[in-house]
Enzyme design. Structure first.
Site, PDB file in Angstrom:
ATOM      1  N   GLY A   8     -22.415  63.464  97.444  1.00  0.00           N
ATOM      2  CA  GLY A   8     -22.830  63.658  99.389  1.00  0.00           C
ATOM      3  C   GLY A   8     -22.227  64.878  99.898  1.00  0.00           C
ATOM      4  N   CYS A   9     -22.239  65.285 101.101  1.00  0.00           N
ATOM      5  CA  CYS A   9     -21.526  66.100 101.732  1.00  0.00           C
ATOM      6  C   CYS A   9     -20.874  66.285 101.177  1.00  0.00           C
ATOM      7  CB  CYS A   9     -21.501  65.626 103.772  1.00  0.00           C
ATOM      8  SG  CYS A   9     -20.857  67.221 104.501  1.00  0.00           S
TER       9      CYS A   9
END
Length: 151
Positions: A8-9
């Site tokens: 993810g981020c």
């Protein structure tokens, strides 16, 4: 030794790994795409094929690769394809980018054990692939949480 993860981020993942005992350094960047030296804006178009990732240097006398994988697995949902929380797109995929055959075997074993554990009720979609070239992200992304008092 080096390890590279997409979950993810990269801001959140970098912060968690940076605080892990045995991790000596972290950097966030882009990996697994077709465009050399991509920018954040290019990766965000979801057309370059890159994943946001964190590359760590770690001391295997202080933490094993398997222990790093436990941090990786426990801090994101490996059953969601191309999404983590509100972040959607191929660049947010769950991926382990291995740097040698030993890491590949450990990662595959770890994934199989997690699948057998029953912790998740959906299939794990995490890619386990060889680490291609890693492109360091722009400076403002490095240690983002720490720089902004979020760590």
């Amino acid at each position: 030794m080096k390890a590279t993860f997409g979950a993810g981020c990269f801001w959140h993942v970098e912060d968690l790994l940076r605080k892990t005992k045995g991790v000596k350094s972290t950097q966030v960047g882009y990996i697994g795409g077709k465009l050399p030296n991509p920018t954040y804006e290019e990766v965000c178009t979801d057309r370059t094929g890159h994943a946001e990732a964190v590359q760590v240097e770690y001391d295997p006398n202080e933490i094993t690769y398997d222990e790093l994988l436990k941090v990786f697995w426990s801090n994101h949902d490996p059953t969601t394809l191309n999404r983590q929380g509100p972040d959607i797109g191929h660049q947010y995929r769950s991926a382990i980018f291995f740097h040698n055959e030993e890491q590949a075997q450990i990662a595959q074993k770890s994934k199989k054990e997690l699948e057998k554990s029953g912790k998740f009720h959906k299939p794990i979609v995490t890619e386990i692939v060889p680490a291609p070239e890693f492109y360091k992200a722009e400076d403002y992304h490095q240690k983002y949480f720490q720089k902004h008092g979020l760590s």
